[in-house]
Design a protein around this motif. Sequence first.
Motif, PDB file in Angstrom:
ATOM      1  N   ILE A  48      16.867  -1.964  -0.198  1.00 33.44           N
ATOM      2  CA  ILE A  48      15.662  -1.157  -0.113  1.00 33.44           C
ATOM      3  C   ILE A  48      14.524  -1.976   0.505  1.00 33.44           C
ATOM      4  CG2 ILE A  48      13.851  -0.129  -1.541  1.00 33.44           C
ATOM      5  CD1 ILE A  48      16.189   0.848  -3.378  1.00 33.44           C
ATOM      6  N   LEU A  49      14.440  -3.234   0.084  1.00 32.63           N
ATOM      7  CA  LEU A  49      13.399  -4.112   0.610  1.00 32.63           C
ATOM      8  C   LEU A  49      13.559  -4.285   2.127  1.00 32.63           C
ATOM      9  CD1 LEU A  49      11.079  -5.793  -0.598  1.00 32.63           C
ATOM     10  CD2 LEU A  49      12.611  -7.747  -0.566  1.00 32.63           C
ATOM     11  N   LEU A  56      17.064   5.979   3.210  1.00 31.91           N
ATOM     12  CA  LEU A  56      16.963   4.686   3.867  1.00 31.91           C
ATOM     13  C   LEU A  56      18.157   4.392   4.767  1.00 31.91           C
ATOM     14  CD1 LEU A  56      15.550   2.600   0.893  1.00 31.91           C
ATOM     15  CD2 LEU A  56      14.301   3.517   2.836  1.00 31.91           C
ATOM     16  N   ALA A  94      12.757  -1.169   3.827  1.00 27.57           N
ATOM     17  CA  ALA A  94      11.331  -0.877   3.686  1.00 27.57           C
ATOM     18  C   ALA A  94      10.535  -1.693   4.690  1.00 27.57           C
ATOM     19  CB  ALA A  94      10.872  -1.184   2.261  1.00 27.57           C
ATOM     20  N   VAL A  95      10.901  -2.957   4.845  1.00 25.11           N
ATOM     21  CA  VAL A  95      10.137  -3.842   5.714  1.00 25.11           C
ATOM     22  C   VAL A  95      10.471  -3.598   7.178  1.00 25.11           C
ATOM     23  CG1 VAL A  95       9.779  -6.238   6.355  1.00 25.11           C
ATOM     24  CG2 VAL A  95       9.822  -5.585   3.950  1.00 25.11           C
ATOM     25  N   PHE A  96      11.750  -3.449   7.471  1.00 30.26           N
ATOM     26  CA  PHE A  96      12.156  -3.353   8.879  1.00 30.26           C
ATOM     27  C   PHE A  96      12.367  -1.915   9.323  1.00 30.26           C
ATOM     28  CE2 PHE A  96      13.577  -7.490   7.325  1.00 30.26           C
ATOM     29  CZ  PHE A  96      12.863  -8.313   8.179  1.00 30.26           C
ATOM     30  N   ALA A 105      19.546  -1.909 -10.410  1.00 31.21           N
ATOM     31  CA  ALA A 105      19.396  -1.423  -9.045  1.00 31.21           C
ATOM     32  C   ALA A 105      19.830   0.032  -8.946  1.00 31.21           C
ATOM     33  CB  ALA A 105      20.217  -2.289  -8.101  1.00 31.21           C
ATOM     34  N   ALA A 107       6.663  -8.366   7.114  1.00 33.45           N
ATOM     35  CA  ALA A 107       6.495  -6.930   7.240  1.00 33.45           C
ATOM     36  C   ALA A 107       5.341  -6.650   8.210  1.00 33.45           C
ATOM     37  CB  ALA A 107       6.183  -6.313   5.880  1.00 33.45           C
ATOM     38  N   PRO A 138      19.618  -7.945  -7.187  1.00 32.94           N
ATOM     39  CA  PRO A 138      20.278  -6.646  -7.288  1.00 32.94           C
ATOM     40  C   PRO A 138      20.417  -6.114  -5.870  1.00 32.94           C
ATOM     41  CG  PRO A 138      18.355  -6.768  -8.718  1.00 32.94           C
ATOM     42  CD  PRO A 138      18.317  -7.956  -7.819  1.00 32.94           C
ATOM     43  N   SER A 139      21.653  -5.873  -5.426  1.00 32.83           N
ATOM     44  CA  SER A 139      21.896  -5.628  -4.006  1.00 32.83           C
ATOM     45  C   SER A 139      21.087  -4.449  -3.466  1.00 32.83           C
ATOM     46  CB  SER A 139      23.391  -5.403  -3.780  1.00 32.83           C
ATOM     47  OG  SER A 139      23.875  -4.459  -4.699  1.00 32.83           O
ATOM     48  N   LEU A 140      21.045  -3.381  -4.229  1.00 32.99           N
ATOM     49  CA  LEU A 140      20.379  -2.188  -3.715  1.00 32.99           C
ATOM     50  C   LEU A 140      18.876  -2.443  -3.553  1.00 32.99           C
ATOM     51  CD1 LEU A 140      21.503   0.618  -3.018  1.00 32.99           C
ATOM     52  CD2 LEU A 140      20.401   1.407  -5.093  1.00 32.99           C
ATOM     53  N   VAL A 141      18.310  -3.242  -4.470  1.00 37.52           N
ATOM     54  CA  VAL A 141      16.884  -3.545  -4.395  1.00 37.52           C
ATOM     55  C   VAL A 141      16.580  -4.239  -3.075  1.00 37.52           C
ATOM     56  CG1 VAL A 141      15.030  -4.899  -5.409  1.00 37.52           C
ATOM     57  CG2 VAL A 141      16.640  -3.706  -6.880  1.00 37.52           C
ATOM     58  N   SER A 166      22.720  -6.326 -13.188  1.00 36.52           N
ATOM     59  CA  SER A 166      21.952  -6.212 -11.950  1.00 36.52           C
ATOM     60  C   SER A 166      22.256  -4.903 -11.234  1.00 36.52           C
ATOM     61  CB  SER A 166      22.195  -7.423 -11.062  1.00 36.52           C
ATOM     62  OG  SER A 166      23.235  -7.178 -10.156  1.00 36.52           O
ATOM     63  N   ILE A 218       6.306   1.566  -1.323  1.00 35.81           N
ATOM     64  CA  ILE A 218       6.735   1.344   0.055  1.00 35.81           C
ATOM     65  C   ILE A 218       6.071   2.353   0.973  1.00 35.81           C
ATOM     66  CG2 ILE A 218       8.698   1.616   1.620  1.00 35.81           C
ATOM     67  CD1 ILE A 218      10.419   0.238  -0.518  1.00 35.81           C
ATOM     68  N   ILE A 228      17.456   2.690  -9.740  1.00 39.00           N
ATOM     69  CA  ILE A 228      16.455   3.112  -8.763  1.00 39.00           C
ATOM     70  C   ILE A 228      16.837   4.451  -8.148  1.00 39.00           C
ATOM     71  CG2 ILE A 228      15.525   2.528  -6.498  1.00 39.00           C
ATOM     72  CD1 ILE A 228      15.432  -0.352  -7.405  1.00 39.00           C
TER      73      ILE A 228
END
Lengths: 531, 271, 315
Positions: free
Chosen positions: B119-120, B210, B123-125, C252, C30, B113-116, C248, C274, C255
């Motif tokens: 977000i990931l 974000l 979130a990480v970077f 998403a 991360a 899912p593109s938005l997920v 999908s 997060i 969210i």
Amino acid sequence: MTLLSVRNLGVRIHDKPILRDISFDLEAGQIVALTGESGSGKSMTALATMGLLPQGATTTGQLMLDGTDILQTPESGLCALRGDTVGMVFQEPMTALNPVQTIGAQVAETIRIHTKASRSEATRRARDMLNRVGLPEDRFPLSRYPHELSGGQRQRVVIAMAIALRPRLLIADEPTTALDVTTQAQILDLLRGLVDDFGMGLMMITHDLAVVADMADRIVVMQDGAVMEQAPTADLLTQMQHPYTRALFAASTHRPDMPPPERADDPILTVKDAVRDYPGPRRGLFARREFHRAVDGVSLTVNAGERIGLVGESGCGKSTLARAILGLEPLQGGSIAAFGHDIATLPPALRSGLQVVFQDPYSSFNPRHRVSRLITEPFHLLPRPPEGAARTQAIAEALVAVGMAPEDAGKYIHQFSGGQRQRIAIARALILKPDLIVFDEAVSALDVSVRAQVLDLLADLCRSHRLAYLFISHDLSVVRSVTDRVLVMKAGRIVEEGETEAVFTAPRHAYTRKLIAAAPVLPDLKQGKTA
Amino acid sequence: MSRNLTLGIALTSVFVLAAFVSFVFTPYNIEQLDIPAKLQPPSAQHWFGTDHFGRDILSMIMVGARTSIAVALLAVGIGMGLGIPLGLGAAALRGGWLDEVIMRGNDLVFAFPSLVIAILITAVFGAGAVNAIIAIGVFNIPVFARLTRGAALGLWSRDFVLAARVAGKSRARISLEHILPNIANLMIVQGTIQFSLGILAEAGLSYVGLGAQPPIPSWGRMLADAQTLVSIAPHLALFPGMAIILTVLGLNLMGDGLRDWLDPRLRILRT
Amino acid sequence: MLRYALKRALSLAISLIVASVVIFLVIEVAPGDPASFMLGVNARPDTVAALRSELGLDVSKFERYINWITGMARGDFGTSYAYRSPVRDMIAERMWVSLPLAFYALTLSTLIAFPAGIYAASRRGGAGDTAVMAATQLGVAIPNFWFAMISVLIFAINLRWFSAGGFPGWDKGLWTGMKALTLPAVALALPQAAILARVMRSSLLDMLGEDFIRTARAKGLTRRQTLWRHALRNALIPVLTIIGLQFSFLLAGAIIIEQVFFLPGLGRLVFQSISARDLIVVESVVMLLVFAVITVNFIVDLAYAAVDPRLRART
């Protein structure tokens, strides 16, 4: 009463005249053929008779079918007529059937929408019809889907749908054009049998004059949306009144004046035991892949200056072989050598001696390039391609050689007709003055008059260029008229090879005999209809 | 040119122009807070009203247009820049291992899912405009790769490409000389559609915090700020929302109009 | 048919494995160590080491990946760094909001799009078609979270038909739960319905131009009959693809919508995790979402075969 009577039919689409003043009659039990080249309006006449003209069409005149004027009948009335009083068979059997419905359901549908027959009754009658058109129950149960059938078999299903309710008039629009000659002969037999059995009228639309002469009781010759001439078949064939009719028949039997062959014993192309496999479906998830062998151990030699024909029906592997010869497909066995060098690693200097002309004049050119760039594409093979004046000179020469003007170099391909495009394709093949040209169905997409001109051009080029070529075609009469030696291909193999005239007059292999027998031939016109 | 195309170009130009004008002129300075003038409804002084810090909404929308357009445009650039070569390569080497890897990779990205994933990634970077561009751009790659491959495969079987191969041209050269120019129209149309989707995605990412970070204004964050105040000052949500809708609408109309104008048979992807 | 299903299942398994590796690697790079983050900057190194071992962070990356995957396969999603509670329970609770919301929205989207698309196609070029197409053009352009805000303003704050947000829980009754999810589902569904209606329309129009439609007309079927009996089922094939993809997008998109309506779904869980650097939760939720999407696409592939006999026969 006359079954179909067309009087002064005119059709305009968005104010553009498509049909002008069409008049003809068709009796029950009679076969009337409408013939002419593309754009003559013969298919539009058929659609008008079905009441299926495209949106935006306006009509004038009268189209009386069984006492009803089709042009004055509202849509609901037309729906009741179509499939019941008049049925229609189309050109392209591969796409004419709904891919997600069984053949039984599609035939039964004709019966169910016009009668009160129950589902089981309609199914039973659908079964009878499929049997009648030569699809027996044991091999063609009603639960078959269209993709499981060949083109000829699908055309039989379409015919069964059209005649399920024994309509009084059947319209067949180029019903065999997409089929092989042997299949064509069977479908034509079927149609003739149905006309006799049911006493139907048959309106047959076809560009193929041999089929017309063979089938029709009456011929209507059309050009540019108007009738040029019409008469009973025997009369028309013996005494053509209109110059267009004469030109049309002359073009379709045209034999170009080929110069005598100047062959040398210098093999420029040698194919030895060539094998080309295509990967097929796997039988099990981990089972070994199966292969479809498109070319199966073919050997042939072309000598310098030799004109060779390769005939066969669709799917026999002739086009695959052509591509392999051009180095476009890898071999799984055997070898192909041009000018004594393996084709896969042919150096550019030698490759320039081998050129090609494809079938479809509409897909043979990049629409975004000008003619000058299109026909100079083979210059890529030269270490130092001509530039400036030399390039212009080469382009002009090539264009003039194929009967075009040097000024055409600056135009785009969409400005040319199909026949002109095929000339340009030949110019592209000629520009490097090759020793061998492969013609892959190069005249098959052209109308007869254009085809005759391109064949004449070929004869001229043989005189001026000392050309060897491999002429691949499904059309026996064309191959006969332009080649000295012929090979007959069937299911990936060469089954017969010999001097063209010898093979055509005394074929040795059963398949060659079958092919020649199945191909409809125009009767010798000077002596009138003989058969 | 059709009415759709004209309207689409007009709408899009308004916002592109606003973004450019904002570099040299905005009605008010958006970096200056004016608390006493906060939450004013639309008026002659402030056409679109003011926000909770008293900033002029019209000026913020003008500056925010820069962020939206830049992020979406660069994301389309990533998608085209990587997707088109991948698609051309896959088609040129049809059935080979590279084709297989490219297509399976495509399927995989489509499965996320593109938005997920956006977000990931953020979130990480870390959140920010650059990561938003990457996150949106990554999902444009398979769109262009798939479309290019499909269209290119159709062209590879055409006789003019076979003729070029007979003339000894390499697959790479044929891809550039014959395939690419003939899929350019399709890419332009799809690029317009992806541009509009990028505007929407950027708005979504900034809305959840974000995307571009303060003090860079963005339409999505203006809406996020408006959320708690929407019952007392609906104009806070109305105008940035209209900016997004009209830009996306303009781009979509332009895409469809271009398609009809260039070649109505083009098959574009809509997801 | 069985072979087709097996083949799709194999590709599903491969996709899942590759996806899990990608997610694991992204989370791996991360910055920051969860144990130090949880204990704060002043923690003693031996305490951090003890916690690392407790969380299973003291083994090699490869072992950690294997532990994570085998754990997930057994239903053990590990322990949340932040809450020290099983991730599985946290996810299960949120799933009861997110999944019903996605299916609710998908149902709405299909129910709106099918009639709209079919209607527009059957009235091609007419006023009805133009109206539907204009509506879908607008529907595609509206961001769902903006539509959500505006509908809260109108239907919750002004008209007071719905609550402005939050979720009372399914134990308050099905109706109460559905009511709380209605505005979010509509907000999610409308843009998707607009896209789906456009695809339905264009796919139908493509089919209506096919040769077999002309054959059907020659049999005496009316335009309407050809549309329903012949065009529709063929047109469903591309429509199914879009429905699969939309699932999908709905998961998403949920969210963001969960943020607007303060719904305790997976999306909010991801955001909370997060900000708490509770990466094991993020990892598991993302994997679960990917699993859901891949599975739905697998079902769509099977649905193709049900619609199209050519696929049943082929490899």
